[in-house]
Enzyme design. Structure first.
Site, PDB file in Angstrom:
ATOM      1  N   ASP A   8      -8.478   1.037  -0.727  1.00 26.60           N
ATOM      2  CA  ASP A   8      -9.051   0.452   0.490  1.00 26.60           C
ATOM      3  C   ASP A   8      -9.690   1.610   1.253  1.00 26.60           C
ATOM      4  O   ASP A   8      -8.987   2.387   1.917  1.00 26.60           O
ATOM      5  CB  ASP A   8      -7.917  -0.217   1.288  1.00 26.60           C
ATOM      6  CG  ASP A   8      -8.345  -0.620   2.699  1.00 26.60           C
ATOM      7  OD1 ASP A   8      -9.569  -0.640   2.975  1.00 26.60           O
ATOM      8  OD2 ASP A   8      -7.446  -0.925   3.508  1.00 26.60           O
ATOM      9  N   GLU A 171     -13.058  -6.946   0.975  1.00 23.18           N
ATOM     10  CA  GLU A 171     -11.732  -6.708   1.556  1.00 23.18           C
ATOM     11  C   GLU A 171     -10.923  -8.002   1.741  1.00 23.18           C
ATOM     12  O   GLU A 171      -9.751  -8.047   1.348  1.00 23.18           O
ATOM     13  CB  GLU A 171     -11.877  -5.964   2.883  1.00 23.18           C
ATOM     14  CG  GLU A 171     -12.250  -4.506   2.665  1.00 23.18           C
ATOM     15  CD  GLU A 171     -12.891  -3.830   3.856  1.00 23.18           C
ATOM     16  OE1 GLU A 171     -12.950  -4.472   4.935  1.00 23.18           O
ATOM     17  OE2 GLU A 171     -13.345  -2.682   3.731  1.00 23.18           O
ATOM     18  N   ASP A 194      -8.696  -9.519  10.191  1.00 24.74           N
ATOM     19  CA  ASP A 194      -8.561  -8.088   9.877  1.00 24.74           C
ATOM     20  C   ASP A 194      -8.969  -7.236  11.080  1.00 24.74           C
ATOM     21  O   ASP A 194     -10.150  -7.057  11.361  1.00 24.74           O
ATOM     22  CB  ASP A 194      -9.442  -7.776   8.650  1.00 24.74           C
ATOM     23  CG  ASP A 194      -9.307  -6.330   8.184  1.00 24.74           C
ATOM     24  OD1 ASP A 194      -8.681  -5.522   8.898  1.00 24.74           O
ATOM     25  OD2 ASP A 194      -9.834  -6.013   7.098  1.00 24.74           O
TER      26      ASP A 194
END
Lengths: 525, 199
Positions: A8, A171, A194
């Site tokens: 990530d 993501e 997020d």
């Protein structure tokens, strides 16, 4: 056979995970930390610092510390986003030879993929050291709204770092994968909220028949946990000024300590109702040293951040509306990003969606975990979940008057093939220019140009008479083939457009070599 | 005579001296004397390191041929005081004294400047040894709240705040870029002597 990993690559922090014994596992560095700050710096004596050490000197060495490179990756220097970022960061951003944005660090001009490569290299080394094995490939995550150029620049960064990219995935899709791994697969609609260090994103995903599809995505690339840190720092600065009549802003050593203390206090206030800040010998005046001691209450922090959280909820509301969905349609809300640990965020998301958000997965690690699952699935011969990604931005061509005509609308699942008919704009026109753009703006030039070509040999006729079919064919790797055909004459012209990140192949090879020698130097350090 | 080469040899010698390689350092300074037999800096460095000024291969009498710079009475007293401090290994005091002399009283006195560089190298050698080659991870022995009982300043406070429990002293030095590396070492050493920092 070596190992595969998921990375990530975040705006403020980077996380690396691997699938061990069938379960995703976040790999800690030798220092025990599970997150690598996405910071790169060059010190006065030309030493390279990556991660936490680069971050810990970011205020005392502001011109030579690069952070939030993700906001710049794959972007043109004159783009709106780069110009906004220029006004917000202390380091210098300049125009590269291909019109791309570059940064000046340690007296040298560096491309953004090079900076990201250092962070990826650190992630790769952390994984290699822990797993005691070579890394065969990685899945790297990007925001769902990243265009092809930004994705390609991320791939280039990995190549410079000597890392093979198995797939670039969105993501929210990675988060959903990690979520499904823990909870099991059900047909449902998932909202991925997020709230990270530097950005906020909301994505709506559909999971059904073993397939994930991102239905809609939106966000704010300049809204994150660091904004909350800055509010708290401002509050402390005011408090200090009131008590001692001293402005700490000019004292870089004091500001570095204050930034770290504020971040720590904010994290503490997620689990406790009060946090103590103790900074002995913070600064000094002609009367001697000044110590700073205070207690911050959770209520105070919530008061400082309330409007920022409200903004995220407003984006959620407009995203649901844009996707034609009601709050009740959402079966599960997954919280991602460190800032979602804040009780205020949990309360507000619960209030808005009308249900308690799912907090079963570590919000800092869920994206990397999902990426590691997908990386494993790619190389594993076992049947796996299928990922369906969407085009975050529309794809189309420029038409008369410079307008943008969509061929593939945004939020279309890929792979996809779409055809639209166009015609000529004046009599006996024998050629047309096909300029391909990506973006959501109505004026073509406000979008990102991917390429152009000319279709010639069109049947001579009155304007509006010829039939020109323009087909867009995008595969799951994001590679776009555009075909223009004169339907009457059968004349055809095709181009394959692969996004250019702003670096040539020669530059990437050179940077890769440089990186390998620097890697040795870093190990010696 | 190549001044650039001489300067490099002098500096490299200081670096080696700072890392505890005294003999190697003296070899380089003797090389300087081969190129420039009257080089006062090299003579002072060798003498302060406790070695004979003349190398074995140089004919006897060379030393006598080298004229010592004339010192005014006050300077002579000061140099002798420094030599006494060095003999008794009170390097920190010697450095402080030399710094004061070179800044205020005798900014152009080469002998004082030379002594200053050498004592600095000697101190680096001491810090390097006492702080385990800067390779160990320092730890705080005192609670942050209790720090105020000590006579520190904001620079000490900042250095203490950089001790994170996983970075080595060298890594911390690299991260601290607002303070001169030597000054950081000096303060770090002071913090260990006060018992605030341990390994």
């Amino acid at each position: 056979m070596g190992k595969t990993i998921g990375i990530d690559l975040g705006t403020t922090n980077t996380c690396v995970a691997a699938l061990l014994n069938g379960k995703p596992f976040v790999i800690p560095s030798s220092t025990g930390t599970r997150l690598i700050p996405s910071y790169f710096a060059v010190t006065n004596d030309e030493k390279t610092l990556i991660g936490v050490r680069a971050k810990r000197q970011s205020i005392t060495n502001p011109q030579n510390t690069i952070f939030a490179a993700k906001r710049l990756i794959g972007r043109k220097f004159d783009s709106k986003e780069v110009q906004i970022t220029k006004g917000k960061v202390p380091y210098q951003i300049v125009e590269g030879p291909h019109g791309d944005a570059r940064v000046v660090c340690g007296g040298k001009t560096m491309s953004i993929p090079e900076i990201s490569a250092f962070i990826l290299l650190e992630a790769k080394n952390v994984a290699q050291e822990f797993l005691e094995d070579d890394i065969d490939g990685a899945c790297i995550t990007v925001p769902a709204y990243f265009n092809e150029t930004q994705r390609q620049a991320t791939i280039d960064a990995a190549e410079i770092a000597g890392l093979k990219v198995l797939r670039i995935i969105n993501e929210p899709t990675a988060s959903a994968l990690a979520y499904a791994q823990k909870r099991g697969k059900k047909n449902e609609l998932i909202a991925v909220y997020d709230f990270g260090g530097g950005t906020f994103d909301i994505s709506i995903l559909e999971f059904g028949e073993g397939v994930y599809e991102v239905l809609s995505t939106a966000g704010n690339t300049y809204l994150g946990g660091e904004d909350i840190d800055n509010r708290l720092i401002r509050y402390i600065l005011d408090d200090f000024k009131k008590a001692h009549d001293v402005d700490l802003m000019q004292d870089v050593m004091a500001m570095q300590r204050l930034k770290e203390a504020a971040e720590r206090a904010k994290i503490e206030l997620s689990s406790q109702t009060e946090a103590t800040i103790s900074l002995p010998f913070l600064t000094e005046t002609s009367h001697g040293s000044i110590h700073y001691n205070t207690v911050i209450m959770r209520n105070k922090l919530e008061e400082l951040m309330e409007d920022l959280v409200r903004q995220t909820i407003e984006i959620c509301a407009s995203t649901l509306e844009g996707a034609g969905l009601k709050k009740d349609d959402i079966h599960e809300v997954i919280l991602v990003g460190g800032q979602t640990r804040a009780p205020l965020v949990i309360r507000k998301t619960a209030e808005f969606f009308g249900k308690q958000p799912n907090r079963s997965i570590n919000p800092d690690e869920v994206v990397a975990e999902g990426a590691s699952i997908h990386a494993y699935n790619i190389v594993s011969p076992l049947p796996s979940n299928i990922l369906v990604d969407i085009t975050a931005l529309s794809l189309g061509i420029q038409t008369k008057g410079g307008m943008f005509a969509e061929v593939i609308p945004r939020n279309t699942a890929v792979p996809v093939t779409k055809t639209r008919r166009f015609t000529t704009t004046y009599d006996n026109q024998d050629a047309v220019r096909i300029a391909v753009y990506q973006g959501n703006e109505k004026i073509a030039q406000d979008n990102e140009m991917l390429g152009e070509f000319v279709l010639s040999g069109i049947r001579l006729a009155k304007k509006g008479d010829p039939n020109i079919e323009v087909s867009f064919d995008m595969n799951s790797e994001g590679i776009l083939r555009v075909t223009a055909k004169d339907a009457d004459m059968g004349t055809e012209q095709t181009v394959t457009l692969e996004a250019a990140s702003g670096l040539s192949n020669d530059e990437i090879t050179l940077m890769k070599k440089k990186m390998m020698s620097l890697e040795l130097e870093l190990k010696e350090q | 005579m190549n001044q650039e080469e001489i300067d490099k040899l002098l500096q490299d010698g200081l670096t080696l001296y700072g890392y505890g390689k005294t003999e190697d350092a003296v070899t380089l300074w003797r090389k300087v004397l081969e190129l420039s037999p009257r080089n006062q800096q090299a003579l002072d460095y060798i003498e302060s390191a406790g070695y004979a000024a003349e190398p074995q291969s140089v004919a006897a009498g060379t030393k006598e041929e080298v004229p010592k710079p004339e010192l005014k009475e006050a300077e002579f007293v000061n140099i002798n005081y420094i030599r006494d401090l060095l003999k008794s290994r009170r390097y920190e005091l010697a450095y402080e004294f030399l710094e004061r002399l070179s800044e205020k009283n005798y900014p152009s006195n080469k002998q004082i400047t030379s002594y200053c560089a050498l004592v600095k190298a000697q101190l680096i050698k001491l810090y390097n040894h006492e702080l385990f080659g800067f390779k160990k991870i320092p730890k705080l022995n005192v609670n942050e709240q209790d720090l105020i009982k000590y006579n520190l300043d904001r620079t000490d406070g900042y250095i203490v705040s950089m001790i994170d429990g996983y970075s080595t002293a060298e890594e911390i030095f690299q991260t601290i870029n607002t303070i001169d590396r030597f000054e950081t070492m000096k303060r770090f050493y002071k913090l260990t002597k006060l018992g605030i920092v341990g390994f």
